[in-house]
Design an enzyme around this catalytic site. Structure first.
Site, PDB file in Angstrom:
ATOM      1  N   CYS A 113      -3.242   7.074  -3.602  1.00 27.72           N
ATOM      2  CA  CYS A 113      -4.531   6.379  -3.670  1.00 27.72           C
ATOM      3  C   CYS A 113      -5.427   6.787  -2.496  1.00 27.72           C
ATOM      4  O   CYS A 113      -5.915   7.907  -2.447  1.00 27.72           O
ATOM      5  CB  CYS A 113      -4.311   4.872  -3.745  1.00 27.72           C
ATOM      6  SG  CYS A 113      -5.759   3.955  -4.319  1.00 27.72           S
ATOM      7  N   HIS A 164      -0.392   4.240  -8.282  1.00 32.59           N
ATOM      8  CA  HIS A 164       0.587   3.722  -7.331  1.00 32.59           C
ATOM      9  C   HIS A 164       2.002   3.856  -7.896  1.00 32.59           C
ATOM     10  O   HIS A 164       2.446   3.003  -8.674  1.00 32.59           O
ATOM     11  CB  HIS A 164       0.289   2.253  -7.001  1.00 32.59           C
ATOM     12  CG  HIS A 164      -0.906   2.074  -6.122  1.00 32.59           C
ATOM     13  ND1 HIS A 164      -0.822   2.022  -4.751  1.00 32.59           N
ATOM     14  CD2 HIS A 164      -2.224   1.970  -6.421  1.00 32.59           C
ATOM     15  CE1 HIS A 164      -2.029   1.881  -4.229  1.00 32.59           C
ATOM     16  NE2 HIS A 164      -2.901   1.847  -5.233  1.00 32.59           N
ATOM     17  N   GLU A 172       4.712   3.259  -6.464  1.00 33.66           N
ATOM     18  CA  GLU A 172       5.633   2.288  -5.877  1.00 33.66           C
ATOM     19  C   GLU A 172       5.676   0.970  -6.630  1.00 33.66           C
ATOM     20  O   GLU A 172       6.608   0.180  -6.446  1.00 33.66           O
ATOM     21  CB  GLU A 172       5.269   2.027  -4.408  1.00 33.66           C
ATOM     22  CG  GLU A 172       3.988   1.237  -4.170  1.00 33.66           C
ATOM     23  CD  GLU A 172       2.719   2.084  -4.136  1.00 33.66           C
ATOM     24  OE1 GLU A 172       1.721   1.625  -3.570  1.00 33.66           O
ATOM     25  OE2 GLU A 172       2.746   3.209  -4.692  1.00 33.66           O
TER      26      GLU A 172
END
Length: 508
Positions: free
Chosen positions: A81, A169, A171
């Site tokens: 990001c 993202h 994660e």
């Protein structure tokens, strides 16, 4: 001993930076989270770098910038990001406000099947976007390797370098291909993926033996998993040179002090138990402000612990169960201290003690895994989080022995009920709160004017966010009836259905 290889995660202030670290650790790869401007240049153990997201825009005057030349082109780099946008911006590309905030689920398309980072990732795979800016033009030498319907440069690769950026993202849970992408990056970095609970224990015990030698150590045991695991590691390293002190402040759950001391005795630890209940009750009398209560409880603990520790001869070290999130949160990404996590305040300076923190590299879930490897009691490992000030912050308003008695009884009925129904391990945290209100009730032919208890149970993965647990109505009805019937002074039970945010898990 072979060098501990690691990945470095540069923190630009994202709320999910710790989540990146946890995902990497779950793949048996050691990583460290450091502020964006603290890259350990020259550390040969660093195998790769991940740049986190950020609340800033890269073109903001006060945006965080990193010295990219310290690592770009030298070791593998993954920008997430803001991290991806920063590398584009610094190389002369364009990052501009998106026409509308790009937030939520999206699907990858136009995937470069030959790209190492995207190996095995299929077109249409779901990812999670969360940004107000977007990359509108890539610099020279940067090329797109994946897009979405709305984001043409969802992922890019830098020619001639092992450098990538993604605007989603990997994660977060909603990025289905996140684990595969991070696994690919770890493989690109050449990591051995041999960082396991067993390897951590062996390395830590060896390190503690070298550090402490024949020195004596004192540790404050709370009954929680962190201090218990820290004690077991120290016990393996130095044995009887470790003395543990357990302070009963009168604000624990029903019969908890006795149960905890018994379990520690079975573990073979050298533990001194101190009953300081009346002292804490006297100090808290008439105090209603939550922060004042916390400070009184914290200071009381320090005072009692210091008195007991001074009775011991030759103590050189103070051990603490500090874990990695505490270390990260103790520093802002500008390097300024936000809050101290030294459990005993200024005690190390007062007693001229050095500090040892065996768990300072571990997240909470890793501490539990290490505890299992060490053979720690299963009930201790799986125990719900419990606030440091104990029931002192679950009794809203002033604290008294009678109020503690009422709350202990109500809480005991609730927790034992969760165990009996097989619900305890399905929630992250549960407990009862004694409210500073009284309400009218009817018991038999008499009107009552007594206290209300609120029950709280939440589901969560890390405590940072939480949703209220939808416990079965028949269960709640039974627990409510049992509390009102058995706990003298309580005539009303309510159930908290607030999520975090906006509410917190605890009420104070």
């Amino acid at each position: 001993m072979k060098m501990q290889e690691k990945l470095i995660i540069l923190d630009f202030g994202s709320q999910t930076t710790q989540l990146i670290g946890r995902r990497v650790r779950e793949m048996n790869t050691y990583c460290e989270i450091v502020p964006y401007n603290k890259f350990p240049a020259g550390d040969a153990a660093v195998k790769g770098v991940i740049l986190s997201g950020s609340p800033f825009s890269v073109y903001d005057a006060n945006a965080f910038k990193a010295a990219l030349s310290d690592f770009r082109g030298k070791i593998p780099v993954l920008g997430i990001c803001y991290g991806a946008q920063l590398m584009v911006h610094e190389a002369g590309g364009k990052v501009e406000p998106a026409g509308m905030r790009e937030y939520g689920r999206a699907n990858l398309q136009n995937i470069d099947g030959s790209d190492e980072l995207l190996q095995g990732i299929a077109s249409g795979s779901q990812v999670w976007m969360s940004h107000g800016d977007t990359i509108t033009a890539l610099p020279q030498g940067f090329r797109a390797v994946a897009s979405t319907k709305e984001v043409p440069n969802a992922a890019y690769k830098v020619d001639g370098e092992q450098t990538w950026g993604v605007q989603f993202h990997p994660e977060v849970f909603h990025t289905e291909i996140g684990p595969a992408l991070l696994q690919n990056f770890i493989r690109i970095c050449g990591c051995r993926q041999d960082w396991t609970p067993a390897s951590f224990i062996n390395a830590t015990v060896t390190s503690l033996k070298q550090l402490l030698g024949n020195d004596k150590v004192v540790l404050a045991l709370s009954g929680g998993v962190d201090s218990s695991v820290a004690a077991m590691l120290l016990d393996k390293a130095i044995g009887k040179n470790l003395t543990c002190i357990f302070v009963d402040n009168g604000l624990l759950r029903k019969n908890e002090a006795e149960a905890v001391l018994e379990s520690y005795a079975h573990m073979g630890l050298n533990v001194a138990g101190v009953n300081a209940r009346e002292r804490f009750y006297a100090n808290l009398k008439g105090v209603t402000d939550p922060e004042k209560k916390r400070k009184i409880i914290g200071k009381g603990f320090i005072d009692v612990f210091e008195e007991e520790a001074r009775k011991l001869q030759g103590i050189r070290w103070l051990a603490q169960g500090t874990i990695y999130p505490d270390i990260i949160e103790s520093l802002s990404i500008t390097g300024a201290t936000i809050k101290s996590h030294h459990n005993v305040g200024g005690l190390p300076e007062q007693m001229n003690l050095k500090i040892v923190e065996p768990l300072r590299l571990l997240f909470k879930d890793e501490v539990r895994r290490v505890g299992r490897e060490l053979g720690l009691d299963k009930a201790l490992i799986a125990r719900h989080p419990f606030p440091g000030p104990g029931l002192g912050v679950r009794i809203l308003g002033d604290v008294s022995p009678e109020k503690v008695r009422m709350l202990q009884e109500a809480d005991h009925i609730f927790i034992q009920g969760l165990h009996a129904e097989g619900l305890y391990h399905k929630v992250w945290q549960a407990g009862a709160m004694l409210l500073p209100v009284q309400s009218v009730g009817v018991m038999g032919d008499e009107r009552t004017y007594e206290s209300a208890v609120a029950l709280r149970a939440v589901i969560s993965t890390d405590g940072m966010t939480a949703d209220w647990a939808q416990l079965p109505y028949p269960f709640l009805a039974r627990i409510s009836n049992e509390i009102i019937s058995k706990v003298k002074g309580v005539n009303r039970v309510v159930y908290d259905i607030s999520s975090k945010p906006p509410a917190t898990i605890e009420w104070e």
